[in-house]
Design an enzyme around this catalytic site. Structure first.
Site, PDB file in Angstrom:
ATOM      1  N   LYS A  79      -0.277 -11.275 -12.349  1.00  0.00           N
ATOM      2  CA  LYS A  79       0.802 -10.324 -12.147  1.00  0.00           C
ATOM      3  C   LYS A  79       1.785 -10.437 -13.300  1.00  0.00           C
ATOM      4  O   LYS A  79       2.088 -11.551 -13.763  1.00  0.00           O
ATOM      5  CB  LYS A  79       1.508 -10.624 -10.812  1.00  0.00           C
ATOM      6  CG  LYS A  79       2.633  -9.665 -10.449  1.00  0.00           C
ATOM      7  CD  LYS A  79       3.208 -10.031  -9.072  1.00  0.00           C
ATOM      8  CE  LYS A  79       4.313  -9.080  -8.656  1.00  0.00           C
ATOM      9  NZ  LYS A  79       4.855  -9.409  -7.306  1.00  0.00           N
ATOM     10  N   SER A 154       5.188  -5.561  -3.971  1.00  0.00           N
ATOM     11  CA  SER A 154       5.254  -5.248  -5.384  1.00  0.00           C
ATOM     12  C   SER A 154       3.988  -5.617  -6.156  1.00  0.00           C
ATOM     13  O   SER A 154       3.814  -5.202  -7.301  1.00  0.00           O
ATOM     14  CB  SER A 154       6.445  -5.995  -6.009  1.00  0.00           C
ATOM     15  OG  SER A 154       6.261  -7.407  -5.913  1.00  0.00           O
ATOM     16  N   SER A 178       5.359  -9.066  -0.534  1.00  0.00           N
ATOM     17  CA  SER A 178       4.720  -8.456  -1.701  1.00  0.00           C
ATOM     18  C   SER A 178       3.324  -8.951  -2.013  1.00  0.00           C
ATOM     19  O   SER A 178       2.686  -8.451  -2.936  1.00  0.00           O
ATOM     20  CB  SER A 178       5.609  -8.641  -2.939  1.00  0.00           C
ATOM     21  OG  SER A 178       6.760  -7.840  -2.838  1.00  0.00           O
TER      22      SER A 178
END
Length: 506
Positions: A79, A154, A178
């Site tokens: 990420k 997210s 998330s």
């Protein structure tokens, strides 16, 4: 290459590498080709084929020397919140455009030392603030099951990449859901461990008392492989938990607990979960829950009951208050953490300004997107003189009560089960009059984050319609019970095939 690595589990890839059915370089090249073919997903924000293949060659060398570990040669991705020396780290924000860190995050270092091969950096909501992965400066991520739908946020890029078969696993972060929410919406598995279990060093901070890293993968056993490597005490992180000298390190502890529960379950034959009490919070099944999700969760509960588990109705009376509590606490921490991005030392700097104050103001206004600005303003407000006691301190008191409520529930049950999200997600670009509407969609995940508990999402069904969408089951455990969570999830995945479904083949 006769072996088909797309959608293969980490265990299957490991066996293929050990048997020389495929090389790490071939796996890496296939993953690069696959991500190029599926660019429309927008899951990746940066890749470097030469760097990826160099890592793969190093993994092949270790395999040839007989020095390979369980993750050597396994393709993963990070990420874009984990800082990396070899790729840019932007938190998907204009504010950090072009930024290259002088060091790697601890999680990146651990996984690289384990021999994984990185495909690059994955898209996410800007500074991890969002539930749809539409706030990224690189544009929205698409859900592999239906490209017109959001993947959740997210960590949408991480979930989308795994669901599409681009990588076997991905790093992610969970501040208020998330990891769990995008895993649920994309039909993959993801776990947020106990707060402090994985080092936050090198993760761009959003809410420091809430942020926790974790993996997203295809099934519970793959999560165990990744989690075992990612965990452990880190002196560079003040919130990292250190266990007593007479206890194994965190990763080994989780593996040991997983195997212990598996052994106990196997010994009980056709009723492997006999004696396990499942807490079902009444507040998780009220108005606002999509009937398709409610039906899927009920079916999962019946599956667990058929394996011998006992259902217990429990109460989490502050569930609805977790939303305002979180959206006071996390913006307050965000306003402090993001104050460092001022255009002075690094990050975006406005081209036109008159003095220091105008430079900082313009740089921040230009560098941050609307959702980040919204949360900074909320956080600054609740921390300001005259409002600190009324809002921030009150939120901390409620947070303590939420922690206590969970502990009362765990006196009645071993695990808590329920939905991850109240809805199946949104259409990309859907107009929302009230920008805080998305915040209400986190109602089932926020309490866990406020309490610092471990929780995960596993696929448990699909909606009806022309393009069925995945549904996730949330499993919540008590502190440091990640091994138990994973064993419980794995038992479900032994008797169901939801985690094996692939986009386009459901």
């Amino acid at each position: 290459m006769s072996f088909t690595p797309e959608f293969a589990t980490i265990a299957a890839l490991r066996l293929a590498l050990q048997n020389k059915t495929v090389s790490a370089r071939e796996l890496a090249q296939q993953a690069l080709d696959s991500s190029a073919r599926q660019k429309e997903l927008n899951a990746f924000v940066q890749q470097d084929a030469a760097l990826t293949l160099a890592q793969a060659d190093a993994a092949d060398a270790l395999i040839a020397q007989g020095k390979a570990g369980p993750l050597t040669g396994i393709p993963i991705a990070h990420k874009d919140l984990f800082v990396t020396k070899d790729w840019q780290t932007t938190a998907c924000s204009k504010m950090l455009e072009g930024y290259v860190s002088p060091f790697d995050a601890t999680v990146v270092t651990k996984l690289q030392a384990a021999g994984t091969v990185s495909l690059g950096k994955l898209n996410c909501d800007e500074f991890a603030m969002g539930s749809r992965n539409e706030s990224s400066v690189f544009g929205p991520v698409r859900n592999p099951w239906d490209h017109s739908m959001v993947p959740g946020g997210s960590s949408g890029g991480s979930a989308s990449a795994v669901a599409a078969g681009l990588v076997a696993g991905a790093t992610a972060t969970d501040t208020g859901g998330s990891i769990r929410q995008p895993a649920a919406l994309c039909g993959v598995s993801g776990i947020k461990p106990t707060y402090g279990t994985i080092s936050r060093f090198g993760i761009i901070a959003y809410g420091s008392s809430l942020d926790q890293a974790g993996p997203i993968a295809r099934n519970a056993r793959d999560l165990l492989d990744l989690l075992e490597t990612m965990c452990g005490f880190d002196p560079q992180d003040a919130t990292s938990l250190e266990f007593c000298d007479d206890q194994p390190n965190t990763g080994a502890r989780i593996r040991q607990e997983f195997e212990q529960h598996q052994s106990q379950q196997d010994a009980q034959g056709s009723q492997p979960l006999k004696g396990v009490r499942i807490g079902v919070p009444a507040q998780f099944f009220g108005p606002g829950l999509d009937p398709a999700i409610a039906d899927a969760i009920e079916a999962a509960l019946k599956t667990y009951e058929s394996l011998g588990a006992e259902r217990v109705t429990v109460q989490l009376p502050l569930t609805e208050l977790s939303v305002p509590t979180y959206y006071v606490s996390s913006p307050a921490e965000a306003s402090t953490n993001l104050s460092r991005f001022d255009g002075v030392r690094f990050g975006h700097r406005a081209s036109q300004y008159t003095d220091l104050n105008s430079m900082i103001s313009r740089s921040r206004s230009e560098g941050f997107g609307p959702e980040v600005v919204r949360r900074i303003l909320v956080g600054t407000y609740v921390l300001s003189h005259g409002y600190y006691d009324a809002y921030y301190l009150q939120a901390q008191r409620v947070r303590r009560m939420i922690v206590d409520d969970f502990q009362k529930v765990f006196e009645q049950c071993d695990l808590i089960l329920g939905p991850v999200t109240p809805a199946l997600g949104r259409k990309l670009g859907a107009t929302i009059e009230d920008p805080t509407t998305d915040w209400l969609g986190d109602v089932y995940t926020l309490g866990v984050s406020l309490a610092g508990l471990p929780a995960m999402s596993v696929p448990c069904g699909f909606s009806q319609g022309e393009r069925p969408l995945p549904i996730g089951l949330q499993i919540i455990g008590n502190y440091f019970r990640e091994g138990q969570l994973l064993a419980f999830a794995d038992r479900f995945q032994q008797v169901t095939d939801w985690h094996q479904r692939q986009p386009g083949q459901q």
